[in-house]
Motif scaffolding. Structure first.
Motif, PDB file in Angstrom:
ATOM      1  N   LEU A 123      -6.076 -12.986   9.720  1.00  0.00           N
ATOM      2  CA  LEU A 123      -6.092 -12.746   8.276  1.00  0.00           C
ATOM      3  C   LEU A 123      -6.421 -11.295   7.949  1.00  0.00           C
ATOM      4  O   LEU A 123      -5.783 -10.686   7.078  1.00  0.00           O
ATOM      5  CB  LEU A 123      -7.104 -13.673   7.598  1.00  0.00           C
ATOM      6  N   LEU A 124      -7.415 -10.732   8.635  1.00  0.00           N
ATOM      7  CA  LEU A 124      -7.804  -9.355   8.328  1.00  0.00           C
ATOM      8  C   LEU A 124      -6.730  -8.370   8.775  1.00  0.00           C
ATOM      9  O   LEU A 124      -6.415  -7.412   8.062  1.00  0.00           O
ATOM     10  CB  LEU A 124      -9.144  -9.017   8.994  1.00  0.00           C
ATOM     11  N   SER A 125      -6.140  -8.608   9.930  1.00  0.00           N
ATOM     12  CA  SER A 125      -5.063  -7.742  10.409  1.00  0.00           C
ATOM     13  C   SER A 125      -3.871  -7.780   9.463  1.00  0.00           C
ATOM     14  O   SER A 125      -3.298  -6.738   9.107  1.00  0.00           O
ATOM     15  CB  SER A 125      -4.633  -8.171  11.816  1.00  0.00           C
ATOM     16  N   ASP A 126      -3.485  -8.979   9.035  1.00  0.00           N
ATOM     17  CA  ASP A 126      -2.356  -9.121   8.103  1.00  0.00           C
ATOM     18  C   ASP A 126      -2.666  -8.454   6.762  1.00  0.00           C
ATOM     19  O   ASP A 126      -1.787  -7.844   6.143  1.00  0.00           O
ATOM     20  CB  ASP A 126      -2.033 -10.598   7.882  1.00  0.00           C
ATOM     21  N   HIS A 127      -3.917  -8.577   6.325  1.00  0.00           N
ATOM     22  CA  HIS A 127      -4.351  -7.969   5.059  1.00  0.00           C
ATOM     23  C   HIS A 127      -4.182  -6.451   5.107  1.00  0.00           C
ATOM     24  O   HIS A 127      -3.609  -5.840   4.188  1.00  0.00           O
ATOM     25  CB  HIS A 127      -5.811  -8.337   4.809  1.00  0.00           C
ATOM     26  N   VAL A 128      -4.637  -5.829   6.181  1.00  0.00           N
ATOM     27  CA  VAL A 128      -4.520  -4.377   6.330  1.00  0.00           C
ATOM     28  C   VAL A 128      -3.052  -3.969   6.446  1.00  0.00           C
ATOM     29  O   VAL A 128      -2.619  -2.978   5.843  1.00  0.00           O
ATOM     30  CB  VAL A 128      -5.316  -3.890   7.561  1.00  0.00           C
ATOM     31  N   SER A 129      -2.280  -4.734   7.194  1.00  0.00           N
ATOM     32  CA  SER A 129      -0.857  -4.416   7.375  1.00  0.00           C
ATOM     33  C   SER A 129      -0.102  -4.484   6.051  1.00  0.00           C
ATOM     34  O   SER A 129       0.747  -3.625   5.765  1.00  0.00           O
ATOM     35  CB  SER A 129      -0.220  -5.374   8.384  1.00  0.00           C
ATOM     36  N   ARG A 130      -0.400  -5.505   5.232  1.00  0.00           N
ATOM     37  CA  ARG A 130       0.283  -5.627   3.942  1.00  0.00           C
ATOM     38  C   ARG A 130      -0.079  -4.465   3.021  1.00  0.00           C
ATOM     39  O   ARG A 130       0.765  -3.946   2.289  1.00  0.00           O
ATOM     40  CB  ARG A 130      -0.064  -6.964   3.284  1.00  0.00           C
ATOM     41  N   THR A 131      -1.344  -4.059   3.060  1.00  0.00           N
ATOM     42  CA  THR A 131      -1.748  -2.906   2.262  1.00  0.00           C
ATOM     43  C   THR A 131      -0.982  -1.671   2.713  1.00  0.00           C
ATOM     44  O   THR A 131      -0.498  -0.886   1.891  1.00  0.00           O
ATOM     45  CB  THR A 131      -3.263  -2.650   2.394  1.00  0.00           C
ATOM     46  N   GLY A 132      -0.856  -1.493   4.023  1.00  0.00           N
ATOM     47  CA  GLY A 132      -0.098  -0.358   4.546  1.00  0.00           C
ATOM     48  C   GLY A 132       1.357  -0.379   4.106  1.00  0.00           C
ATOM     49  O   GLY A 132       1.929   0.664   3.783  1.00  0.00           O
ATOM     50  N   THR A 133       1.952  -1.557   4.068  1.00  0.00           N
ATOM     51  CA  THR A 133       3.350  -1.686   3.642  1.00  0.00           C
ATOM     52  C   THR A 133       3.516  -1.263   2.188  1.00  0.00           C
ATOM     53  O   THR A 133       4.458  -0.546   1.828  1.00  0.00           O
ATOM     54  CB  THR A 133       3.837  -3.143   3.813  1.00  0.00           C
ATOM     55  N   VAL A 134       2.584  -1.703   1.324  1.00  0.00           N
ATOM     56  CA  VAL A 134       2.646  -1.341  -0.093  1.00  0.00           C
ATOM     57  C   VAL A 134       2.432   0.162  -0.276  1.00  0.00           C
ATOM     58  O   VAL A 134       3.115   0.818  -1.064  1.00  0.00           O
ATOM     59  CB  VAL A 134       1.609  -2.138  -0.907  1.00  0.00           C
ATOM     60  N   VAL A 135       1.477   0.725   0.465  1.00  0.00           N
ATOM     61  CA  VAL A 135       1.221   2.161   0.392  1.00  0.00           C
ATOM     62  C   VAL A 135       2.464   2.939   0.809  1.00  0.00           C
ATOM     63  O   VAL A 135       2.870   3.897   0.146  1.00  0.00           O
ATOM     64  CB  VAL A 135       0.029   2.547   1.292  1.00  0.00           C
ATOM     65  N   LEU A 136       3.074   2.533   1.900  1.00  0.00           N
ATOM     66  CA  LEU A 136       4.274   3.204   2.402  1.00  0.00           C
ATOM     67  C   LEU A 136       5.400   3.147   1.381  1.00  0.00           C
ATOM     68  O   LEU A 136       6.098   4.138   1.144  1.00  0.00           O
ATOM     69  CB  LEU A 136       4.712   2.556   3.713  1.00  0.00           C
ATOM     70  N   ARG A 137       5.575   1.980   0.760  1.00  0.00           N
ATOM     71  CA  ARG A 137       6.610   1.829  -0.255  1.00  0.00           C
ATOM     72  C   ARG A 137       6.359   2.763  -1.436  1.00  0.00           C
ATOM     73  O   ARG A 137       7.267   3.408  -1.954  1.00  0.00           O
ATOM     74  CB  ARG A 137       6.639   0.375  -0.729  1.00  0.00           C
ATOM     75  N   HIS A 138       5.085   2.859  -1.832  1.00  0.00           N
ATOM     76  CA  HIS A 138       4.712   3.710  -2.957  1.00  0.00           C
ATOM     77  C   HIS A 138       4.953   5.182  -2.629  1.00  0.00           C
ATOM     78  O   HIS A 138       5.518   5.927  -3.432  1.00  0.00           O
ATOM     79  CB  HIS A 138       3.238   3.499  -3.304  1.00  0.00           C
ATOM     80  N   VAL A 139       4.517   5.604  -1.449  1.00  0.00           N
ATOM     81  CA  VAL A 139       4.671   7.008  -1.054  1.00  0.00           C
ATOM     82  C   VAL A 139       6.140   7.381  -0.911  1.00  0.00           C
ATOM     83  O   VAL A 139       6.573   8.454  -1.328  1.00  0.00           O
ATOM     84  CB  VAL A 139       3.913   7.264   0.272  1.00  0.00           C
TER      85      VAL A 139
END
Length: 248
Positions: free
Chosen positions: A217-233
Motif C-alpha cells: 500500500l505504501l509503495s503504491d501510494h508513493v508511486s501514484r503520487t510520482g505519476t501525478v507529479v510527472l504528469r503535472h510537470v
C-alpha cells in the motif's frame, strides 16, 4: 581569557574559544535554512531560481556567511543545487529524474513499512492515529500547508518505526528532493482525496501488523503520487514550450 595555573613561575593566560558566538552562528544559519526551505517548498523561490547570496542576505537581514552555510545544508537535502563559480539555484527536476526519484522512495518506503508493521510500538500507532485524524481534518478544511506538514511527519514516522538506520538515512537523503514536487500532486483535488484514503488504508495495515499489505500500500501510494507529479510537470513543460513558441 582564562587563567591557567602552572606548577612553576607565574600563571599564564591562554586564549580559549568563546562558545557563545559559535552557538549564535550555528543557530542563525539553521534559522536561515529553515526560512529558505519554506520559501522553496511554497514556491516563493521557484524551481530554476538562482539564489544569489548577496540578495538573500539583504532580504533576510543577515550577513552572507549564514546564508552560505544554509545553502550548503539545503544542498545536502537536495533542496538546493550548488554550482562551481556560479550562484546556487533551486533545482528544476526533469521528468526522468522525477521517475527515478519516486521509484527509489517507493522502494525504500515499501521495505520500511514491511519492517514497521512488525516493529511499530503501541505508542507510535497511537501517534499515527492522531496524525491521521488531524490530516483528514485539514483535508476537509482544504488547508494544504498544515496537511502537507503532517503528511511528511507520517511518512517519516513509518520509516522511523522500521528501526533500520540505513533505511532512514537513505530515505532522508531523498525525501527533500521529493518535497519540491509532491505539493504539485496534492494541488490536484482528486489526487488529494485519493491520498487521504490511501493513508487511512496504510494505517489500518500497520495496525493489523500486516507487513505485506502495509508495504504494498505504501509503495503504491508513493508511486501514484510520482505519476501525478510527472504528469503535472510534463504538462507544465509543454505549456511553457507552447508559450515560448507563440512569442517567437
Amino acid at each position: 581569557m582564562t587563567e591557567v595555573r602552572r606548577t612553576r613561575g607565574r600563571p599564564r593566560k591562554t586564549q580559549q574559544p568563546d562558545a557563545k558566538p559559535l552557538l549564535v552562528t550555528v543557530g542563525l544559519h539553521e534559522k536561515v535554512s529553515h526560512h529558505l526551505r519554506d520559501m522553496i517548498l511554497t514556491g516563493a523561490l521557484a524551481p530554476g531560481r538562482e539564489l544569489v547570496e548577496v540578495d538573500l542576505s539583504a532580504a533576510l537581514g543577515v550577513s552572507r556567511t549564514p546564508v552560505r552555510e544554509a545553502l550548503k545544508l539545503l544542498a545536502v537535502e537536495g533542496m538546493v543545487e550548488l554550482r562551481p563559480n556560479r550562484s546556487a539555484r533551486v533545482p528544476d527536476l526533469q521528468p526522468e529524474a522525477i521517475t527515478q526519484l519516486f521509484e527509489a522512495i517507493a522502494g525504500i518506503e515499501r521495505i520500511a513499512a514491511e519492517l514497521a508493521a512488525a516493529r511499530i510500538t503501541d505508542a507510535e500507532l497511537t501517534n499515527l492515529r492522531i496524525l491521521q485524524d488531524e490530516m483528514e481534518g485539514y483535508h476537509r478544511a482544504t488547508d494544504l500547508a498544515p496537511y502537507f506538514a503532517i503528511n511528511q511527519r507520517i511518512h517519516r514516522l513509518i520509516v522511523g518505526a522500521s528501526r533500520n538506520k540505513p533505511l532512514q538515512e537513505a530515505h532522508e537523503s531523498l525525501y527533500g528532493r521529493a518535497e519540491l514536487v509532491r505539493r504539485r500532486a496534492l494541488r490536484t483535488p482528486e489526487r488529494w482525496d485519493e491520498s487521504v484514503a490511501e493513508h487511512r488504508a496504510i494505517f489500518h495495515a500497520l495496525e493489523a501488523r500486516d507487513s505485506s499489505r502495509a508495504g504494498t500500500l505504501l509503495s503504491d501510494h508513493v508511486s501514484r503520487t510520482g505519476t501525478v507529479v510527472l504528469r503535472h510537470v510534463t504538462a507544465a513543460g509543454r505549456s511553457a514550450e507552447a508559450t515560448q513558441a507563440g512569442v517567437q
